[in-house]
Design a protein around this motif. Structure first.
Motif, short mmCIF file in Angstrom:
data_model
loop_
_atom_site.label_atom_id
_atom_site.label_comp_id
_atom_site.label_asym_id
_atom_site.label_seq_id
_atom_site.Cartn_x
_atom_site.Cartn_y
_atom_site.Cartn_z
N ILE A 146 -4.37 24.86 21.67
CA ILE A 146 -5.63 25.56 22.18
C ILE A 146 -4.78 26.76 20.91
O ILE A 146 -4.16 27.56 21.06
N GLY A 147 -6.13 27.42 20.72
CA GLY A 147 -5.71 28.54 19.34
C GLY A 147 -6.91 29.47 20.19
O GLY A 147 -7.76 28.81 20.91
N ILE A 148 -6.53 31.07 20.16
CA ILE A 148 -6.96 32.00 21.79
C ILE A 148 -7.36 32.74 20.29
O ILE A 148 -5.72 33.49 19.82
N ILE A 149 -8.47 33.44 20.12
CA ILE A 149 -8.23 34.55 19.15
C ILE A 149 -10.02 35.46 19.95
O ILE A 149 -10.10 35.39 20.97
N GLY A 150 -8.91 36.72 18.82
CA GLY A 150 -9.22 38.17 19.99
C GLY A 150 -9.55 38.45 18.57
O GLY A 150 -8.55 39.03 17.75
N ALA A 151 -10.54 39.87 18.16
CA ALA A 151 -10.71 40.57 17.12
C ALA A 151 -9.60 42.35 17.48
O ALA A 151 -8.69 42.40 16.27
N LEU A 152 -8.91 42.63 18.69
CA LEU A 152 -9.01 44.23 19.28
C LEU A 152 -7.47 43.66 19.85
O LEU A 152 -7.49 42.92 20.52
N GLY A 153 -6.14 44.38 19.95
CA GLY A 153 -5.35 44.45 20.53
C GLY A 153 -5.15 44.22 22.23
O GLY A 153 -4.84 43.81 23.15
N GLU A 154 -6.15 45.14 22.24
CA GLU A 154 -6.74 44.99 23.90
C GLU A 154 -7.62 44.03 24.23
O GLU A 154 -8.05 43.73 25.65
N GLU A 155 -8.01 43.45 22.98
CA GLU A 155 -8.70 41.70 23.99
C GLU A 155 -7.59 40.75 23.90
O GLU A 155 -7.42 39.43 24.10
N VAL A 156 -6.51 40.37 22.91
CA VAL A 156 -5.43 40.11 23.49
C VAL A 156 -3.88 39.91 23.78
O VAL A 156 -2.91 38.76 23.71
N ASP A 157 -4.08 41.32 23.41
CA ASP A 157 -2.15 41.62 23.84
C ASP A 157 -1.63 40.91 25.38
O ASP A 157 -0.83 40.68 25.22
#
Ligand code: ADE
Length: 236
Positions: free
Chosen positions: A2-13
């Motif tokens: 499963i791929g998980i994407i976010g645009a910004l560090g705060e969204e995926v770190d």
């Protein structure tokens, strides 16, 4: 996978930090972090802002990591009246609002041979909704959650006229800068997707300040929603 994407560090770190047995791989200068979340194989990536970055990362998740589902998590500006900071929007559909072939008789947001509204996967929408319900259970003043159309363009929206237009033209519930491109790339690769957005701002004249002050506060809730969605996908 499963791929998980976010645009910004705060969204995926924070999601990356929760992975077990991690491995990272850099492609096109972008770091992809692979590991286990809720015992499922996932690849997490911070794609950067905008539709081109989202499309590049989605295609890499498809080709290199063979993702069979993709989930996007992030923040968004509110379009639907009454939505406030901390409320959640789950995509029923996504659209690229800045595709303009109206000179050729097409509707705003419509590309040749494709509906302008791209449908998210109903099972993933269900899993995300279940994750939200679980998260807010027992809260005294829980946030609202809406399933609806997410409108995307390469523009940060901070004016009331554009809010009105996006709401009336597309029945848009919230606005952001990646989901439509991710949805389009998933559609042409036949990959089910869902987008989960937490409202960070009103998309009005105070949007920049609201966005800046809220972004870091969204990380934990987003990571919980993403983990919860993965958990519900596992049992579907
Ligand atoms: N992401 C978060 N808030 C946004 C806004 N107002 N416009 C575009 N993208 C956003």
């Amino acid at each position: 996978m499963i791929g998980i994407i976010g645009a910004l560090g705060e969204e995926v770190d924070l999601v990356c930090h929760r992975l077990k047995q991690t491995q990272s791989l850099t492609k096109a200068g972008i770091v992809f972090c692979r590991g286990k979340l809720e015992d499922l194989e996932v690849t997490v990536v911070k794609c950067g802002v905008g539709k081109v970055n989202a499309a590049i990362c989605t295609q890499i998740l498809a080709d290199v990591f063979q993702c069979e589902k993709i989930l996007f998590g992030g923040v968004a500006g509110a379009l639907f009246p009454g939505l406030k900071q901390g409320d959640v929007v789950i995509s029923s559909h996504a659209v690229q609002f800045d595709i303009d072939l109206t000179a050729f008789g097409r509707r705003q947001g419509e590309l040749a041979d494709h509906d302008r509204l791209i449908e998210a996967d109903p099972y993933m929408v269900q899993a995300a909704s279940a994750a939200f319900d679980e998260q807010v259970k027992g809260m005294q003043t829980p946030p609202e959650m809406v399933v609806g159309t997410i409108v995307s363009g390469d523009r940060f929206i901070s004016d009331p006229d554009t809010i009105r237009w996006l709401q009336r033209e597309f029945s848009g519930v919230c606005t952001e800068m990646e989901g439509g491109a991710l949805g389009y790339t998933c559609k042409i690769n036949q990959i089910p997707f869902v987008i989960i957005r937490i409202i960070s701002d009103s998309a009005g004249k105070d949007a920049v300040g609201e966005f800046d002050s809220f972004l870091s506060k969204s990380s934990e809730m987003l990571a919980d929603l993403i983990s919860g969605t993965i958990r519900f996908l596992k049992v579907q």
